[in-house]
Scaffold this active site. Sequence first.
Site, PDB file in Angstrom:
ATOM      1  N   ARG A   1       0.819  -1.220   0.000  1.00 12.16           N
ATOM      2  CA  ARG A   1       0.000   0.000   0.000  1.00 12.16           C
ATOM      3  C   ARG A   1       0.854   1.273   0.000  1.00 12.16           C
ATOM      4  O   ARG A   1       0.463   2.289  -0.557  1.00 12.16           O
ATOM      5  CB  ARG A   1      -0.957   0.003   1.198  1.00 12.16           C
TER       6      ARG A   1
ATOM      7  N   LYS B   1     -21.219 -15.489   1.859  1.00 12.47           N
ATOM      8  CA  LYS B   1     -22.635 -15.213   2.118  1.00 12.47           C
ATOM      9  C   LYS B   1     -23.327 -14.464   0.984  1.00 12.47           C
ATOM     10  O   LYS B   1     -22.801 -13.499   0.456  1.00 12.47           O
ATOM     11  CB  LYS B   1     -22.763 -14.362   3.398  1.00 12.47           C
TER      12      LYS B   1
ATOM     13  N   GLY C   1      -9.743  -7.682  -1.466  1.00 14.27           N
ATOM     14  CA  GLY C   1     -10.036  -8.763  -0.526  1.00 14.27           C
ATOM     15  C   GLY C   1      -9.406 -10.089  -0.905  1.00 14.27           C
ATOM     16  O   GLY C   1      -8.288 -10.151  -1.399  1.00 14.27           O
TER      17      GLY C   1
ATOM     18  N   GLY D   1     -13.900  -3.581   0.563  1.00 14.53           N
ATOM     19  CA  GLY D   1     -15.231  -3.016   0.826  1.00 14.53           C
ATOM     20  C   GLY D   1     -15.609  -1.949  -0.183  1.00 14.53           C
ATOM     21  O   GLY D   1     -16.745  -1.880  -0.656  1.00 14.53           O
TER      22      GLY D   1
END
Length: 399
Positions: free
Chosen positions: A38, A199, A356, A379
């Site tokens: 990063r 999910k 992710g 996200g």
Amino acid sequence: MTYNKKNIEDINVAGKKVLVRCDFNVPLKDGVITSDKRIVEAIPTIKYLLDQGAKVILCSHMGKPKGEVVAKYSLAPVAVRLTELLGKEVKLAKDTIGPDAKALAADLKEGEAILLENTRFDKREEKNDPEFAKELASMADIFVNDAFGAAHRAHASTAGAADYLPAVCGYLIQKEISVMGKALADPDRPFVAILGGAKVADKLNVISNLLEKVDTLIIGGGMAYTFLAAKGYSIGNSLFDETKLDYCNEMVKKAEEKGVNLLLPIDTVVAAEFPNPIDAEIATEVVPSDAIPADKMGLDIGPATQKLFADAVISAKTVVWNGPMGVFENPTLAKGTIAVAKALADSSATTIVGGGDSAAACEQLGFADKITHISTGGGASLEFLEGRNLPGISCLLDK
């Protein structure tokens, strides 16, 4: 969501004090940075500003200190690494908007940079408190947001500062919104999206939004079993959300109405139980996805599904992938995720991987350099795919 935002090249920064929000939330072990990815990704924006004679004030959060000063979340190791990468000293302020930060900012000369201490050491940061944002902005003439990983959060340092300063994006956010923005707004077709992960609930809006845009939607990972159950299939002990059966049927219907090819697993790798620990060796077998034994659970896509999904990728011109196909942390159950990553790497399409686990998989497998774009925000990229406004981007000046 408007993607046509001004960037650092659209504004005169020479001699100006520029507040730059970066994503320096890097992993640490015993105070040592274990991956500087990063920080490295922020360097092109910082270098451009320094080369143009700007006086650069860098800021970022790290971890979840919950508004308290927590020594292990200090940005001190980041300042050291920035100094090495830039070849010039980057001093760390002892505070974020306190006397030390303000003194260092006041003393800045053209082509110099400082780093403010962790923005989340002040509880007002995450509340997007106007006073805190105003104090932060008071040190600078221009605000640059280059932290895509935090762009979905309306915090003082990601969005609030733009209320007080002209605001533009850095190269990282520019790349995210130009590549992902084009894929969603004006994709080269066929456009294929692959969704995985555990999910269905996490991806409700993403599925619905992508069905408006794609030619083929592929669903794998744990979320596939709720879709299979909605079709009336036996899914054994597989992960399953009983409250989302109607939703899955609605999405199948929506795909039919929109003429979207919705692909679900046709065979499944099953085991008697979830691996514990996660990388433990377990006995597996491959069964048809409509006939998972009552005492087994699905943990990865099978070889026939791997081929089905890979074939869809080969014929595509744009591919977006978010979420693994199985429990990829376990080598035995990683084959489906590897097959999808390899199909993207071998494809001549524009390939986009939402942060992710999918990004981690591509990097671990050595495919990262063969992917057009790997998002820096998990996200944030999900909310982007949902078609939601990201506060850290919508606050920037339009071109």
